[in-house]
Design a protein around this motif. Sequence first.
Motif, PDB file in Angstrom:
ATOM      1  N   ARG A  13       0.785  -1.190  -0.082  1.00 41.45           N
ATOM      2  CA  ARG A  13      -0.057   0.010  -0.111  1.00 41.45           C
ATOM      3  C   ARG A  13       0.930   1.212  -0.074  1.00 41.45           C
ATOM      4  O   ARG A  13       1.954   1.127   0.692  1.00 41.45           O
ATOM      5  CB  ARG A  13      -0.779   0.188   1.254  1.00 41.45           C
ATOM      6  CG  ARG A  13      -2.008  -0.963   1.197  1.00 41.45           C
ATOM      7  CD  ARG A  13      -2.884  -0.962   2.138  1.00 41.45           C
ATOM      8  NE  ARG A  13      -2.372  -1.563   3.653  1.00 41.45           N
ATOM      9  CZ  ARG A  13      -3.022  -1.664   4.807  1.00 41.45           C
ATOM     10  NH1 ARG A  13      -4.228  -1.461   4.745  1.00 41.45           N
ATOM     11  NH2 ARG A  13      -2.294  -2.165   5.749  1.00 41.45           N
ATOM     12  N   ARG A  14       0.426   2.313  -0.694  1.00 43.54           N
ATOM     13  CA  ARG A  14       1.182   3.667  -0.533  1.00 43.54           C
ATOM     14  C   ARG A  14       0.951   3.989   0.901  1.00 43.54           C
ATOM     15  O   ARG A  14       0.213   3.864   1.482  1.00 43.54           O
ATOM     16  CB  ARG A  14       0.519   4.426  -1.584  1.00 43.54           C
ATOM     17  CG  ARG A  14       0.594   4.175  -3.129  1.00 43.54           C
ATOM     18  CD  ARG A  14       0.188   5.542  -3.981  1.00 43.54           C
ATOM     19  NE  ARG A  14       0.050   5.255  -5.216  1.00 43.54           N
ATOM     20  CZ  ARG A  14       1.252   5.393  -5.961  1.00 43.54           C
ATOM     21  NH1 ARG A  14       2.402   6.038  -5.360  1.00 43.54           N
ATOM     22  NH2 ARG A  14       1.219   5.207  -7.361  1.00 43.54           N
ATOM     23  N   HIS A  16       0.846   6.866   2.068  1.00 44.38           N
ATOM     24  CA  HIS A  16      -0.452   7.746   2.580  1.00 44.38           C
ATOM     25  C   HIS A  16      -1.721   7.303   2.365  1.00 44.38           C
ATOM     26  O   HIS A  16      -2.814   8.113   2.424  1.00 44.38           O
ATOM     27  CB  HIS A  16      -0.145   8.982   2.028  1.00 44.38           C
ATOM     28  CG  HIS A  16       1.171   9.780   2.554  1.00 44.38           C
ATOM     29  ND1 HIS A  16       1.212  10.388   3.803  1.00 44.38           N
ATOM     30  CD2 HIS A  16       2.305   9.917   1.969  1.00 44.38           C
ATOM     31  CE1 HIS A  16       2.554  10.639   3.963  1.00 44.38           C
ATOM     32  NE2 HIS A  16       3.276  10.694   2.594  1.00 44.38           N
ATOM     33  N   ASP A  17      -1.867   6.037   2.007  1.00 41.55           N
ATOM     34  CA  ASP A  17      -3.079   5.435   1.511  1.00 41.55           C
ATOM     35  C   ASP A  17      -3.072   4.153   2.056  1.00 41.55           C
ATOM     36  O   ASP A  17      -3.286   3.114   1.775  1.00 41.55           O
ATOM     37  CB  ASP A  17      -3.265   5.338  -0.100  1.00 41.55           C
ATOM     38  CG  ASP A  17      -4.760   4.776  -0.332  1.00 41.55           C
ATOM     39  OD1 ASP A  17      -5.421   4.929   0.524  1.00 41.55           O
ATOM     40  OD2 ASP A  17      -4.951   4.267  -1.527  1.00 41.55           O
ATOM     41  N   GLY A  18      -2.962   4.154   3.636  1.00 42.18           N
ATOM     42  CA  GLY A  18      -3.095   2.985   4.221  1.00 42.18           C
ATOM     43  C   GLY A  18      -1.758   2.367   4.822  1.00 42.18           C
ATOM     44  O   GLY A  18      -2.012   1.445   5.860  1.00 42.18           O
TER      45      GLY A  18
END
Length: 303
Positions: A13-14, A16-18
Amino acid sequence: MSLRLSTVILPYRRWHDGGRAAWERAEELGFHAAYTYDHLSWRSFRDGPWFGAVPTLTAAAAVTERMRLGTLVASPNFRHPVTLAKELISLDDVSGGRVTLGIGAGGTGFDATALGREPWTPQERADRFAEFVLLLDRLLTEDGTNGVSYAGDYYSAREARNIPGCVQRPRMPFAVAANGPRGLRLAARYGQAWVTTGDPRTNAAGTPEQSRVALRDQVEKLGKACVNVGRDADDVHKILLTGFTPERSRPLESLDAFVDFAGKHQELGFSEIVLHWPIPDSDFAADEAVFEQIALEALAQLG
């Protein structure tokens, strides 16, 4: 011996996205350690996002304070001891001395061919791994101004300097993944911990009972290897990475199922159980509420 509960968070996951949230939540849940795989990609995740282990762990170090962090596991497939040692010393510094290096010989998957070569034979993998561990041990332990020089069959170093060295002394702990005799000897000699996913044969076609027999045999062989190098086997922490034994995901079906699973493996001598952080629509799919309940309540039942 009290049991430790840890998790492994795959870097798919990125941040800043989880991605960041999982590492922060892992510390909130009280896990002893959170690890990540050190691969260029991995199996069913190969065609999707996948981020580097050391940068991910460095970011995790910046948003956590107590939980240990580590690779599970790094291997020679695409690593060189000199450059890896420099990255690890930097990570150990950023984390304030919370890094465990999980290390193994590597396999024949994507990592083995991504650099444009044919996979090594099992013999060459074992030979390389022996040199890899030996040289990493020196690089992470010897931080004098003359550096480390070494000329092996597969790896070399010339006055490689690693000042100021690890925060942890004499170096960060090694968790050596091994099943065969040579790997177990390396774990006995260099490891502060030993890692297994179970016996490959029983994992593929065995029963839970057969798996536990095979694991007991591995623990006994590690003990003999420790005796041969003059170590007490109790000094080597024993880690089971779950998700590969015949039970697969069953231990995460309920709190009671996990307590039963963990208790049986604690009796075999394991002192740390590692659970995969749930990933929907994957081999590691699990109910997140049950996963968190296990993290919060299981150890109290296990004693």
